[in-house]
Enzyme design. Structure first.
Site, PDB file in Angstrom:
ATOM      1  N   GLY A 421       0.492  -1.259   0.108  1.00  0.00           N
ATOM      2  CA  GLY A 421      -0.204  -0.299  -0.367  1.00  0.00           C
ATOM      3  C   GLY A 421       0.674   1.024   0.292  1.00  0.00           C
ATOM      4  CB  SER A 422      -0.306   4.333   0.987  1.00  0.00           C
ATOM      5  OG  SER A 422      -1.334   4.835   0.046  1.00  0.00           O
ATOM      6  CB  VAL A 423       4.095   1.895   3.653  1.00  0.00           C
ATOM      7  CG1 VAL A 423       3.555   2.352   4.752  1.00  0.00           C
ATOM      8  CG2 VAL A 423       4.418   0.660   3.184  1.00  0.00           C
ATOM      9  CG  PHE A 424       6.240   0.862  -2.739  1.00  0.00           C
ATOM     10  CD1 PHE A 424       7.365   0.049  -2.253  1.00  0.00           C
ATOM     11  CD2 PHE A 424       6.064   1.039  -4.198  1.00  0.00           C
ATOM     12  CE1 PHE A 424       8.309  -0.520  -3.244  1.00  0.00           C
ATOM     13  CE2 PHE A 424       7.042   1.440  -5.095  1.00  0.00           C
ATOM     14  CZ  PHE A 424       8.459  -0.313  -4.305  1.00  0.00           C
ATOM     15  CE  LYS A 425       0.234   6.825  -1.799  1.00  0.00           C
ATOM     16  NZ  LYS A 425      -0.800   7.248  -1.264  1.00  0.00           N
TER      17      LYS A 425
END
Length: 683
Positions: A421-425
């Site tokens: 999810g968004s932690v990969f951003k």
């Protein structure tokens, strides 16, 4: 007439001579030669065919031994099985006639045997004796005890002793035991003390069943075993209460040495447990190391480090006389105790982080790591099982509770791979900055909560939570804007995007074989799927076909703490000394690392940041939150997993955590709030 008589006489002489010759020839055909018996003996010994071996012996020698055929076979089998003889290789010389006796031969030979202590090569001598049989003359062997082992005499026995090594301990970084030798209380029943009549016995059984919460049927089954006698102790279960109430007749208590796990559930998936070997274990044992009643690692490090922990068995094979006194030692080998294994884990951090994650019966994982040296300080998976129960044995009710738990307590979640999810951003941002596509002040104008590149995407849209018209990189990380990073990835294109993210530890498991860790992935097959712009866009914010373990997530944020160097996680203290893991490598510039780090600090410090709840900690942290939704088709409601990765500005820790099924519970905010008490006291 005279000539005629001479011819007849000569003919008769010829016929008689021929008949005698034929008789001698036919007799020789039915007379067994010594070599034939010797070859049979060698074959039966090498194949350990003791039934056939018996048939090669002289009846007189067998009668003198006092053994029946069954006893003969049993004697050989017990001795050779006891020594664990797997192969026998016989090397024999030529039979030698006994002087002045053409009916006897002697034979010298050696028999190299592979035993549990390795090869032994005893030297033998046997005697062959010619005897009459229904088919003529035959050769048989004079049996004597020295044909089993050379120095054996009548009445002697072979004593085989296996010396079991001490299993190595698993220790934390400070030497605190995580797997060690301990003592438990085992309660059981002495049947003869249950009572003098059936009524009293039944009452005693009921009282015992109620006190120890064990079904009477279980107790009856244990007491019904064939070996049980009235004065025998029959083990039933374990208890933490060594005192026996006076009203419980027939109960007895004894201590038992077992493998114990001081952290219990808190480190279950990391350490694992041992169990006694099963038939399946023995079947898989190609080394022939294990026997029934041995202990073997069945999960976690106990399983993956089995060879190092178990050590090497030793033993002694000796001949003893009737009085039990040793006559000679055939083979001897000292046991080698198992290795002690020291981990980088901190017991206190492991226990406290587990307690935090396990509250509210959540399913999830947390990884605590030192970002400068790679040491893994805590590896938590919840829910968990009690490894101590796995050693002492689960009751039917306990096993059912584990088996029926929908949160799967036997699943190791810190090695499980999730869509991050968004932690990969944060990684997408670093890739964009490195590839000169993204800049901190680059602004995207985004209208509404949905976006697609053009009509070629059909009905597919990227969605976001917060409707902000003008968005730069810092805003996109702070508010966790999916659309911003999807647009950046599409602009980068497949090649630059992959080049930018791959160096963050994909396609490696960091040398953590002992954890059975699988490499993370950003696409299913050969990265070809990223030819789809839709999938490329989804991958940019940690969805699509991306899968990462919590361990990798923690490691992937280390470049933002170390001025661009990816630090490989390590689990064993000797790795810190030898650095027997993939080398640490600078993968981004210090400028890129600081740019992302400063943005992640705003995720906490800015009042609109998704991790602002951590701003009141007694030290400064940066963070990234994210929620990944798992669903089969667009438009459906799927399971949501919440993620948080946070680290302090003093570079003492990085913490990655995931909690499953956060639907309707605040998403990643739920994870932030859950971790807050742990972070509040952690220093």
């Amino acid at each position: 007439m005279k000539t005629k008589h001479i011819i007849i006489y000569g003919l008769l002489s010829f016929l008689i001579a021929s008949g005698l010759g034929l008789y001698v020839y036919m007799q020789s055909r039915f007379q067994e030669q010594p070599d034939t018996t010797i070859q049979k003996y060698i074959n039966t010994l090498q194949t350990q065919n003791y039934d056939e071996l018996y048939n090669l012996m002289t009846p007189e020698s067998l009668q003198q031994s006092g053994m029946t055929k069954e006893q003969f076979v049993q004697k050989y089998k017990l001795i050779f099985d006891g020594m664990k003889v797997s192969t026998i290789e016989v090397n024999a010389g030529a039979p030698v006639p006994v002087p002045d006796d053409k009916h006897q031969y002697t034979l010298n030979y050696s028999a190299q045997m592979n035993t549990f202590l390795g090869n032994i090569d005893p030297k033998y001598q046997l005697k062959l004796i010619q005897q009459d049989s229904d088919h003529g003359k035959t050769w048989r062997i004079q049996w004597q005890p020295s044909l089993i082992l050379p120095e054996m005499e009548k009445g002697d026995k072979v004593k085989v002793q296996i010396l079991h090594p001490e299993r190595g301990e698993i220790l934390d970084k400070d030497g605190y035991p995580l797997a060690t030798k301990g003592t438990i209380f085992e309660w059981g029943i002495v049947p003869g003390k249950l009572g003098t009549d059936d009524t009293t016995k039944a009452a005693s059984m009921t009282a015992i069943s109620e006190y120890y919460k064990v079904p009477e049927a279980t107790i009856e089954k244990a007491l019904g075993q064939s070996w049980v006698k009235d004065d025998y102790f029959v083990p039933i279960g374990t208890t933490t209460k060594p005192d026996i109430p006076t009203e419980l007749h027939g109960v007895s208590m004894q201590t038992k040495e077992v493998r114990t796990y001081p952290l219990g559930t808190a480190a279950a998936h990391l350490i694992g447990y041992v169990r006694q070997t099963t038939a399946e274990d023995l079947e898989k044992d190609t080394e022939g190391y294990y026997s029934a009643q041995d202990w073997i690692g069945k999960a976690g490090l106990e399983q993956s480090m089995e060879k190092q922990l178990r050590g090497t068995k030793g033993g002694r094979i000796e001949i003893v006389n009737e009085a039990g006194k040793s006559k000679s030692v055939i083979a001897e080998e000292k046991e080698v105790n198992g290795e002690n294994i020291t981990l980088t884990i901190s017991s206190s951090s492991q226990r406290e982080l587990y307690t935090t994650m396990a509250s509210d019966q959540d399913a999830g994982s947390a990884v605590l790591m030192n970002p400068t040296n790679g040491k893994l300080l805590a590896l938590v998976s919840t829910p968990a099982y009690d490894p101590n129960q796995m050693v002492t044995g689960l009751s039917e009710a306990e096993w059912d509770a584990y088996s029926n738990d929908p949160n799967l307590p036997f699943t190791n979640r810190f090695t499980n791979r999730y869509a991050p999810g968004s932690v990969f951003k944060a990684i997408t941002a670093a890739a964009g900055l490195t590839e000169k596509v993204t800049t901190p002040d680059k602004v995207h104008t985004i209208q509404g909560l949905q976006w697609r590149k053009d009509n070629s995407w059909g009905g597919y849209y990227v969605t976001r939570v917060k409707d902000v018209l003008q968005v730069n990189m810092n805003d996109a990380l702070m508010y966790s804007d999916n659309i911003y990073f999807a647009q950046e990835a599409v602009e980068m294109g497949k090649a630059k995007f992959i080049e930018g993210i791959q160096k963050f530890g994909f396609d490696t498991q960091f040398g953590l074989d002992a954890l059975y860790l699988k490499p993370s992935q950003y696409a299913n097959k050969d990265h070809l799927a990223l030819d789809s712009e839709v999938l490329l866009a989804d991958t940019a914010y940690g969805q699509g076909e991306m899968l990462m373990s919590p361990i990798h997530l923690a490691a992937s944020f280390t470049p933002f703490i170390t001025e661009g160097t990816l630090i490989s996680p390590i689990l064993f203290e000797n790795q810190a000394l030898n650095r027997a893991t993939p080398a640490n490598k600078r993968i981004i510039t210090p400028e890129v690392a600081d740019t992302v780090k400063n943005a992640l600090l705003q995720v906490v410090s800015n009042s609109g940041g998704t991790a602002h709840a951590l701003a009141d900690l007694p030290y400064q942290v940066a963070a990234k939150t994210g929620t990944a939704e798992l669903k089969l088709a667009k438009g459906e409601q799927g399971q949501e997993n919440g993620f948080v990765i946070t680290f302090d500005t003093k570079s003492s820790f990085v913490l990655a955590a995931v909690i499953e099924k956060v639907n309707g519970r605040g998403g990643s905010h739920y994870v932030v709030n859950k971790l807050h008490p742990f972070l509040q006291q952690y220093r």
